[in-house]
Design an enzyme around this catalytic site. Structure first.
Site, PDB file in Angstrom:
ATOM      1  N   HIS A  54       2.943  10.838   0.868  1.00 46.82           N
ATOM      2  CA  HIS A  54       3.864  10.235   1.833  1.00 46.82           C
ATOM      3  C   HIS A  54       5.332  10.336   1.419  1.00 46.82           C
ATOM      4  O   HIS A  54       6.191  10.578   2.260  1.00 46.82           O
ATOM      5  CB  HIS A  54       3.505   8.767   2.045  1.00 46.82           C
ATOM      6  CG  HIS A  54       2.095   8.548   2.491  1.00 46.82           C
ATOM      7  ND1 HIS A  54       1.630   8.940   3.721  1.00 46.82           N
ATOM      8  CD2 HIS A  54       1.027   7.983   1.854  1.00 46.82           C
ATOM      9  CE1 HIS A  54       0.347   8.619   3.840  1.00 46.82           C
ATOM     10  NE2 HIS A  54      -0.036   8.045   2.718  1.00 46.82           N
ATOM     11  N   HIS A  80       0.847  -1.190   0.000  1.00 49.75           N
ATOM     12  CA  HIS A  80       0.000   0.000   0.000  1.00 49.75           C
ATOM     13  C   HIS A  80       0.882   1.238   0.000  1.00 49.75           C
ATOM     14  O   HIS A  80       0.644   2.179  -0.750  1.00 49.75           O
ATOM     15  CB  HIS A  80      -0.927   0.004   1.214  1.00 49.75           C
ATOM     16  CG  HIS A  80      -1.964   1.088   1.183  1.00 49.75           C
ATOM     17  ND1 HIS A  80      -3.052   1.113   2.011  1.00 49.75           N
ATOM     18  CD2 HIS A  80      -2.075   2.199   0.419  1.00 49.75           C
ATOM     19  CE1 HIS A  80      -3.791   2.184   1.768  1.00 49.75           C
ATOM     20  NE2 HIS A  80      -3.210   2.872   0.800  1.00 49.75           N
ATOM     21  N   GLU A 134       0.641   8.118  -3.571  1.00 54.80           N
ATOM     22  CA  GLU A 134       1.548   7.711  -2.500  1.00 54.80           C
ATOM     23  C   GLU A 134       2.773   8.615  -2.430  1.00 54.80           C
ATOM     24  O   GLU A 134       3.231   8.964  -1.338  1.00 54.80           O
ATOM     25  CB  GLU A 134       1.966   6.247  -2.695  1.00 54.80           C
ATOM     26  CG  GLU A 134       0.834   5.262  -2.458  1.00 54.80           C
ATOM     27  CD  GLU A 134       0.277   5.342  -1.040  1.00 54.80           C
ATOM     28  OE1 GLU A 134       1.057   5.296  -0.082  1.00 54.80           O
ATOM     29  OE2 GLU A 134      -0.959   5.458  -0.901  1.00 54.80           O
TER      30      GLU A 134
END
Length: 255
Positions: A118, A66, A114
């Site tokens: 992040h 993930h 992502e």
């Protein structure tokens, strides 16, 4: 007179440059952008499809990535946009181990999410300070941790029978030497138990395994919902309750 004027300008310009640099570092290191640990997040594709209420076409039958998340920061540099060209050498592995299980032909939208949410924060570390480093190191960690094979060796396999969450956590802790975080979908109407969905293994800034939770740390919901869940349908993943859980085989989404 001109040399004197120039001599006065240079220190002023230097001070201004240092002030800007210190200000940028302050924004990077303080407040919402400060973090202490990284979270290597694996999710079970069958549960992902259930979470977003999407009839996925042949989701992978193995745990996939993930993301690699700093624990307390998001979107640290909104001007640092995702560039697929920077990771083109990684694409064969990315498509296998880090797929967008809900939209297989368009993996890059997921990777963009992502990176921008992040990766731009994880890039505070020299080992992760480019898109190629961030995605490449995430792939390396995934392979080194080998969650799929570890679960197989522990006898924890998708099944129509239920597992106790404490048994899963204890088994993983015995292998990795640290306490993981295990997350589930809460039972919906007509369901008996929660559904296993996500396993997190945590790392220090030196990329060494560490406990995901400490004694006395409060329970928390997952911070990063699947990007395709824009409609908000259904409950999101939460830290699993102690008790039984369903680890659904790829062709079993109802229990």
């Amino acid at each position: 007179m001109r040399p004197r004027a120039l001599h006065g300008v240079l220190p002023g310009a230097l001070c201004l440059a240092l002030w800007c640099l210190c200000g940028a570092l302050g924004l990077w290191r303080s407040g919402n952008h400060e973090w202490k640990k990284l979270i290597m997040v694996h999710h079970w594709p069958t549960t992902v499809c259930k979470e977003i209420e999407n009839d996925c076409s042949n989701p992978p039958d193995y745990w996939t990535i993930h993301g690699l998340w700093p624990d307390k920061s998001e979107e640290c540099n909104r001007s640092w946009h995702f560039n697929l060209e920077e990771i083109k050498d990684l694409l064969p592995d990315m498509k296998i181990y880090w797929p967008d299980v809900t939209h297989p032909p368009n993996h890059s939208h997921f990777w963009k999410h992502e990176w921008e949410k992040h990766g731009t924060c994880a890039a505070q570390l020299d080992a992760l300070n480019s898109q190629k480093k961030y995605f490449g190191k995430s792939l390396d960690l995934y392979k080194d941790l080998a969650l799929n094979s570890m679960l197989q060796k522990l006898g924890i396999k998708p099944s129509i029978n239920y597992y106790q969450i404490s048994d899963i956590k204890d088994a993983l802790a015995s292998v990795y030497g640290v306490i993981p975080k295990v997350q589930c979908l809460p039972p919906r109407e007509g369901e008996e138990v929660q559904t296993l969905g996500q396993i997190e293994l945590c790392l220090t800034k030196g990329l060494q395994l560490r406990n995901c939770t400490e004694p006395g740390e409060p329970r928390s919901r997952r911070r990063d919902a699947w990007p395709a869940r824009a409609t908000g349908q259904g409950p999101g993943l939460e830290v699993c309750e102690d008790g039984p859980a369903f680890y659904p085989p790829p062709d079993e989404t109802h229990h």
